[in-house]
Design a protein around this motif. Sequence first.
Motif, PDB file in Angstrom:
ATOM      1  N   GLY A 269     -97.743  76.456 -90.506  1.00 32.24           N
ATOM      2  CA  GLY A 269     -98.576  76.863 -89.388  1.00 32.24           C
ATOM      3  C   GLY A 269     -99.783  75.994 -89.112  1.00 32.24           C
ATOM      4  O   GLY A 269    -100.693  76.423 -88.390  1.00 32.24           O
ATOM      5  N   LEU A 270     -99.803  74.763 -89.619  1.00 30.15           N
ATOM      6  CA  LEU A 270    -100.951  73.883 -89.377  1.00 30.15           C
ATOM      7  C   LEU A 270    -100.862  73.179 -88.034  1.00 30.15           C
ATOM      8  O   LEU A 270    -101.886  72.798 -87.459  1.00 30.15           O
ATOM      9  CB  LEU A 270    -101.071  72.849 -90.501  1.00 30.15           C
ATOM     10  N   VAL A 271     -99.652  72.980 -87.525  1.00 28.16           N
ATOM     11  CA  VAL A 271     -99.463  72.387 -86.203  1.00 28.16           C
ATOM     12  C   VAL A 271     -98.356  73.144 -85.491  1.00 28.16           C
ATOM     13  O   VAL A 271     -97.534  73.827 -86.112  1.00 28.16           O
ATOM     14  CB  VAL A 271     -99.089  70.883 -86.278  1.00 28.16           C
ATOM     15  N   GLU A 272     -98.323  73.007 -84.180  1.00 29.33           N
ATOM     16  CA  GLU A 272     -97.278  73.628 -83.379  1.00 29.33           C
ATOM     17  C   GLU A 272     -96.018  72.766 -83.421  1.00 29.33           C
ATOM     18  O   GLU A 272     -96.084  71.539 -83.310  1.00 29.33           O
ATOM     19  CB  GLU A 272     -97.751  73.789 -81.932  1.00 29.33           C
ATOM     20  N   GLY A 273     -94.872  73.390 -83.580  1.00 28.63           N
ATOM     21  CA  GLY A 273     -93.626  72.658 -83.666  1.00 28.63           C
ATOM     22  C   GLY A 273     -93.213  72.034 -82.346  1.00 28.63           C
ATOM     23  O   GLY A 273     -93.465  72.578 -81.267  1.00 28.63           O
ATOM     24  N   LYS A 274     -92.588  70.874 -82.428  1.00 26.97           N
ATOM     25  CA  LYS A 274     -92.025  70.196 -81.267  1.00 26.97           C
ATOM     26  C   LYS A 274     -91.041  69.156 -81.773  1.00 26.97           C
ATOM     27  O   LYS A 274     -91.060  68.786 -82.947  1.00 26.97           O
ATOM     28  CB  LYS A 274     -93.119  69.518 -80.427  1.00 26.97           C
ATOM     29  N   ASN A 275     -90.179  68.678 -80.904  1.00 24.22           N
ATOM     30  CA  ASN A 275     -89.268  67.612 -81.297  1.00 24.22           C
ATOM     31  C   ASN A 275     -89.986  66.273 -81.226  1.00 24.22           C
ATOM     32  O   ASN A 275     -90.482  65.870 -80.170  1.00 24.22           O
ATOM     33  CB  ASN A 275     -88.038  67.562 -80.393  1.00 24.22           C
ATOM     34  N   VAL A 276     -90.095  65.601 -82.357  1.00 22.66           N
ATOM     35  CA  VAL A 276     -90.654  64.254 -82.421  1.00 22.66           C
ATOM     36  C   VAL A 276     -89.483  63.292 -82.552  1.00 22.66           C
ATOM     37  O   VAL A 276     -88.675  63.404 -83.469  1.00 22.66           O
ATOM     38  CB  VAL A 276     -91.597  64.094 -83.624  1.00 22.66           C
ATOM     39  N   ARG A 277     -89.377  62.343 -81.631  1.00 22.20           N
ATOM     40  CA  ARG A 277     -88.303  61.372 -81.707  1.00 22.20           C
ATOM     41  C   ARG A 277     -88.622  60.307 -82.764  1.00 22.20           C
ATOM     42  O   ARG A 277     -89.734  59.776 -82.792  1.00 22.20           O
ATOM     43  CB  ARG A 277     -88.070  60.721 -80.342  1.00 22.20           C
TER      44      ARG A 277
END
Length: 435
Positions: A269-277
């Motif tokens: 929960g330290l950062v918001e999830g997203k797809n990193v290429r």
Amino acid sequence: MTQAITTQSQVSNATFFKALKCKECGAEYEPKASNVCELCFGPLEVKYDYTALRQTVTRETIQAGPNSIWRYRPFLPVATDNVIDVGTGMTPLVRSHRLARRLGLNKLYIKNDAVNMPTLSFKDRVVSVALTRARELGFSTVSCASTGNLANSTAAIAAHAGLDCCVFIPADLEAGKILGSLIYSPTLMAVRGNYDQVNRLCSEVANTHGWGFVNINLRPYYSEGSKTLGFEVAEQLGWQLPDHIVAPLASGSLFTKIYKGFQEFVEVGLVEGKNVRFSGAQAEGCSPIAQAFKEGRDFIKPVKPNTIAKSIAIGNPADGIYAVDIAQKTGGNIESVNDAEIIDGIKLLAETEGIFTETAGGTTVAVLKKLVEAGKIDPDETTVVYITGNGLKTQEAIQGYVGEPLTIDAKLDSFERALERSHTLDRLEWQQVLV
């Protein structure tokens, strides 16, 4: 709330790694000096208690920690508070302006481990973790198989920690990397052979002498140090993940651990999830991972290295197939460039951003350029390119490609003639570019 009352001292005293787990079959083992599953011979990696981490670690406890990789100690596989801290990590994340304009990008950042301490490469991260764990496990002699940077780091940090050290390198390494190990007075073995041959020899030595080899029997702990390159980027971007990263590929471990670092920050929960290429860079003269990616293979065909990029010249990469998987599932790419393009990459980064990188960094910048030109990086993506080592270590690679000094007499008219000559040469170069 638990997070609100957690103190930095409580976090420092906690241990969150629990076991070694096989990446293939899932078998678990005690966290000892071992890197291969006894059941399926798959690689082992460290398993953590993410529930406990989520309840304990906050952005505030991290920021209250030291200005080094050890601010992320709860995410690293050590049990002691007496870590080997030589100021490694928290290297600059440089917002690129001139290189970005040259390439046509709007949000380009350079993670500059060319200035990492103490030996000017990202290997200081992994070695700090590995030697701290080696000391916990009772090793008094530490070692490694290296293409140069790892030998420098192991020798330097072992000297600081008072550990005996014997390191192994291919005999044809750059002089800067050989001297960069010898200065710390290890036993240095220069092996007549390439890195893969060195590594096979070291596996035998590890089995017969019982030493702690950071990238063999200590590899699960060693590789975790690379996660800090993911942690730092997320923190330096204001606790956000980038959209795209470009990193060099040697064994593939760095690539996979940056990915794991991002995933762990999301998990707790330290950062918001997203797809990193995730996109990777190899030299054409040693590109088994890039070849597997292009051909859609789920296995790596070993190759014999033949490139100036010696620091990433691993013909049989241990984590290569995992790097391919990450690039595929994130929508990234793995590309290769030739030696001439690598030299151009070194020069491009230096003349636009004032950063002198070694051949691995030249490879990464050249692949970044290639991906942009192929339309594989969106100009508006927040893109981070990882520079993992310093150009002072591989000066031989650019000799003959960066011009010569203008030698003049100590007289004004001699200076004026030389200045006019330099302006003429500059004009000729620009005319050639325009043509």
